[in-house]
Design a protein around this motif. Structure first.
Motif, PDB file in Angstrom:
ATOM      1  N   ALA A 244     -63.094  50.907 -69.516  1.00 32.42           N
ATOM      2  CA  ALA A 244     -62.711  49.516 -69.766  1.00 32.42           C
ATOM      3  C   ALA A 244     -63.742  48.561 -69.176  1.00 32.42           C
ATOM      4  O   ALA A 244     -64.116  47.570 -69.809  1.00 32.42           O
ATOM      5  CB  ALA A 244     -61.332  49.241 -69.181  1.00 32.42           C
ATOM      6  N   SER A 245     -64.221  48.860 -67.975  1.00 35.76           N
ATOM      7  CA  SER A 245     -65.244  48.020 -67.353  1.00 35.76           C
ATOM      8  C   SER A 245     -66.514  47.992 -68.180  1.00 35.76           C
ATOM      9  O   SER A 245     -67.125  46.940 -68.375  1.00 35.76           O
ATOM     10  CB  SER A 245     -65.567  48.526 -65.950  1.00 35.76           C
ATOM     11  N   LYS A 246     -66.903  49.141 -68.683  1.00 33.72           N
ATOM     12  CA  LYS A 246     -68.114  49.229 -69.508  1.00 33.72           C
ATOM     13  C   LYS A 246     -67.933  48.464 -70.821  1.00 33.72           C
ATOM     14  O   LYS A 246     -68.850  47.766 -71.267  1.00 33.72           O
ATOM     15  CB  LYS A 246     -68.447  50.698 -69.767  1.00 33.72           C
ATOM     16  N   ILE A 247     -66.772  48.588 -71.444  1.00 36.89           N
ATOM     17  CA  ILE A 247     -66.504  47.872 -72.698  1.00 36.89           C
ATOM     18  C   ILE A 247     -66.568  46.367 -72.467  1.00 36.89           C
ATOM     19  O   ILE A 247     -67.165  45.633 -73.255  1.00 36.89           O
ATOM     20  CB  ILE A 247     -65.140  48.281 -73.292  1.00 36.89           C
ATOM     21  N   GLN A 248     -65.984  45.890 -71.376  1.00 39.14           N
ATOM     22  CA  GLN A 248     -66.013  44.466 -71.074  1.00 39.14           C
ATOM     23  C   GLN A 248     -67.435  43.983 -70.803  1.00 39.14           C
ATOM     24  O   GLN A 248     -67.765  42.850 -71.106  1.00 39.14           O
ATOM     25  CB  GLN A 248     -65.105  44.145 -69.888  1.00 39.14           C
ATOM     26  N   THR A 249     -68.274  44.856 -70.250  1.00 39.84           N
ATOM     27  CA  THR A 249     -69.670  44.502 -69.975  1.00 39.84           C
ATOM     28  C   THR A 249     -70.459  44.312 -71.259  1.00 39.84           C
ATOM     29  O   THR A 249     -71.270  43.397 -71.353  1.00 39.84           O
ATOM     30  CB  THR A 249     -70.338  45.605 -69.114  1.00 39.84           C
ATOM     31  N   ILE A 250     -70.215  45.158 -72.266  1.00 37.95           N
ATOM     32  CA  ILE A 250     -71.029  45.096 -73.486  1.00 37.95           C
ATOM     33  C   ILE A 250     -70.445  44.219 -74.586  1.00 37.95           C
ATOM     34  O   ILE A 250     -71.110  43.967 -75.577  1.00 37.95           O
ATOM     35  CB  ILE A 250     -71.300  46.503 -74.067  1.00 37.95           C
ATOM     36  N   SER A 251     -69.186  43.789 -74.412  1.00 36.30           N
ATOM     37  CA  SER A 251     -68.564  43.010 -75.493  1.00 36.30           C
ATOM     38  C   SER A 251     -67.762  41.852 -74.926  1.00 36.30           C
ATOM     39  O   SER A 251     -67.548  41.748 -73.734  1.00 36.30           O
ATOM     40  CB  SER A 251     -67.641  43.906 -76.329  1.00 36.30           C
ATOM     41  N   ASP A 252     -67.317  41.000 -75.803  1.00 34.45           N
ATOM     42  CA  ASP A 252     -66.469  39.874 -75.422  1.00 34.45           C
ATOM     43  C   ASP A 252     -65.000  40.170 -75.700  1.00 34.45           C
ATOM     44  O   ASP A 252     -64.199  39.254 -75.870  1.00 34.45           O
ATOM     45  CB  ASP A 252     -66.867  38.637 -76.231  1.00 34.45           C
ATOM     46  N   ARG A 253     -64.651  41.420 -75.748  1.00 37.66           N
ATOM     47  CA  ARG A 253     -63.290  41.819 -76.119  1.00 37.66           C
ATOM     48  C   ARG A 253     -62.368  41.881 -74.912  1.00 37.66           C
ATOM     49  O   ARG A 253     -62.781  42.180 -73.800  1.00 37.66           O
ATOM     50  CB  ARG A 253     -63.303  43.193 -76.800  1.00 37.66           C
ATOM     51  N   GLU A 254     -61.107  41.584 -75.167  1.00 37.65           N
ATOM     52  CA  GLU A 254     -60.081  41.730 -74.145  1.00 37.65           C
ATOM     53  C   GLU A 254     -59.711  43.211 -74.061  1.00 37.65           C
ATOM     54  O   GLU A 254     -59.413  43.846 -75.070  1.00 37.65           O
ATOM     55  CB  GLU A 254     -58.860  40.906 -74.527  1.00 37.65           C
ATOM     56  N   VAL A 255     -59.759  43.773 -72.857  1.00 40.14           N
ATOM     57  CA  VAL A 255     -59.431  45.183 -72.642  1.00 40.14           C
ATOM     58  C   VAL A 255     -58.314  45.252 -71.607  1.00 40.14           C
ATOM     59  O   VAL A 255     -58.379  44.605 -70.567  1.00 40.14           O
ATOM     60  CB  VAL A 255     -60.651  45.985 -72.135  1.00 40.14           C
ATOM     61  N   GLU A 256     -57.298  46.036 -71.903  1.00 43.51           N
ATOM     62  CA  GLU A 256     -56.181  46.216 -70.982  1.00 43.51           C
ATOM     63  C   GLU A 256     -56.011  47.708 -70.716  1.00 43.51           C
ATOM     64  O   GLU A 256     -56.126  48.529 -71.627  1.00 43.51           O
ATOM     65  CB  GLU A 256     -54.904  45.653 -71.607  1.00 43.51           C
ATOM     66  N   VAL A 257     -55.753  48.058 -69.463  1.00 43.91           N
ATOM     67  CA  VAL A 257     -55.547  49.456 -69.081  1.00 43.91           C
ATOM     68  C   VAL A 257     -54.105  49.627 -68.635  1.00 43.91           C
ATOM     69  O   VAL A 257     -53.573  48.820 -67.874  1.00 43.91           O
ATOM     70  CB  VAL A 257     -56.507  49.877 -67.944  1.00 43.91           C
ATOM     71  N   CYS A 258     -53.493  50.695 -69.128  1.00 42.32           N
ATOM     72  CA  CYS A 258     -52.136  51.046 -68.723  1.00 42.32           C
ATOM     73  C   CYS A 258     -52.124  52.560 -68.470  1.00 42.32           C
ATOM     74  O   CYS A 258     -52.174  53.347 -69.413  1.00 42.32           O
ATOM     75  CB  CYS A 258     -51.133  50.662 -69.805  1.00 42.32           C
ATOM     76  N   GLY A 259     -52.127  52.929 -67.200  1.00 41.23           N
ATOM     77  CA  GLY A 259     -52.185  54.347 -66.859  1.00 41.23           C
ATOM     78  C   GLY A 259     -53.507  54.942 -67.289  1.00 41.23           C
ATOM     79  O   GLY A 259     -54.566  54.461 -66.903  1.00 41.23           O
ATOM     80  N   SER A 260     -53.448  55.964 -68.119  1.00 43.26           N
ATOM     81  CA  SER A 260     -54.666  56.620 -68.596  1.00 43.26           C
ATOM     82  C   SER A 260     -55.023  56.205 -70.026  1.00 43.26           C
ATOM     83  O   SER A 260     -55.720  56.911 -70.726  1.00 43.26           O
ATOM     84  CB  SER A 260     -54.526  58.139 -68.505  1.00 43.26           C
ATOM     85  N   GLN A 261     -54.517  55.032 -70.437  1.00 45.56           N
ATOM     86  CA  GLN A 261     -54.826  54.505 -71.762  1.00 45.56           C
ATOM     87  C   GLN A 261     -55.485  53.138 -71.624  1.00 45.56           C
ATOM     88  O   GLN A 261     -55.228  52.422 -70.670  1.00 45.56           O
ATOM     89  CB  GLN A 261     -53.562  54.341 -72.597  1.00 45.56           C
ATOM     90  N   LEU A 262     -56.324  52.817 -72.605  1.00 46.02           N
ATOM     91  CA  LEU A 262     -56.858  51.462 -72.658  1.00 46.02           C
ATOM     92  C   LEU A 262     -56.654  50.907 -74.059  1.00 46.02           C
ATOM     93  O   LEU A 262     -56.541  51.655 -75.033  1.00 46.02           O
ATOM     94  CB  LEU A 262     -58.321  51.384 -72.234  1.00 46.02           C
ATOM     95  N   PHE A 263     -56.590  49.597 -74.140  1.00 45.25           N
ATOM     96  CA  PHE A 263     -56.360  48.903 -75.400  1.00 45.25           C
ATOM     97  C   PHE A 263     -57.412  47.820 -75.553  1.00 45.25           C
ATOM     98  O   PHE A 263     -57.629  47.028 -74.638  1.00 45.25           O
ATOM     99  CB  PHE A 263     -54.960  48.262 -75.413  1.00 45.25           C
ATOM    100  N   VAL A 264     -58.070  47.808 -76.723  1.00 42.04           N
ATOM    101  CA  VAL A 264     -59.078  46.800 -77.017  1.00 42.04           C
ATOM    102  C   VAL A 264     -58.629  46.053 -78.257  1.00 42.04           C
ATOM    103  O   VAL A 264     -58.455  46.653 -79.325  1.00 42.04           O
ATOM    104  CB  VAL A 264     -60.468  47.432 -77.269  1.00 42.04           C
ATOM    105  N   TRP A 265     -58.405  44.730 -78.103  1.00 37.66           N
ATOM    106  CA  TRP A 265     -58.008  43.920 -79.247  1.00 37.66           C
ATOM    107  C   TRP A 265     -59.245  43.456 -79.974  1.00 37.66           C
ATOM    108  O   TRP A 265     -60.184  42.943 -79.381  1.00 37.66           O
ATOM    109  CB  TRP A 265     -57.183  42.714 -78.789  1.00 37.66           C
ATOM    110  N   MET A 266     -59.234  43.653 -81.273  1.00 37.33           N
ATOM    111  CA  MET A 266     -60.373  43.278 -82.103  1.00 37.33           C
ATOM    112  C   MET A 266     -60.073  41.969 -82.727  1.00 37.33           C
ATOM    113  O   MET A 266     -60.439  41.164 -83.177  1.00 37.33           O
ATOM    114  CB  MET A 266     -60.651  44.337 -83.165  1.00 37.33           C
TER     115      MET A 266
END
Length: 59
Positions: A37-59
């Motif tokens: 999630a940290s890496k995704i937020q670094t390379i994109s402007d997307r909202e990323v949410e982590v819940c346990g061992s899952q992450l969600f990226v809204w497009m």
């Protein structure tokens, strides 16, 4: 951009499920999900949410 996010999830040994407007990443532990999630937020402007061992990226 979706391809980069999917590739990143796979590079952290995650599995993906993609639906309209949402990419979900599944990992074996929460540390992998948070690191990815940290890496995704670094390379994109997307909202990323982590819940346990899952992450969600809204497009």
């Amino acid at each position: 951009m979706n391809t980069n996010i999917v590739t990143l999830i796979h590079s952290f040994n995650g599995y993906i499920y993609e639906t309209a407007g949402l990419i979900t990443g599944f990992f074996s532990d929460s540390e992998q999900a948070h690191a990815c999630a940290s890496k995704i937020q670094t390379i994109s402007d997307r909202e990323v949410e982590v819940c346990g061992s899952q992450l969600f990226v809204w497009m």
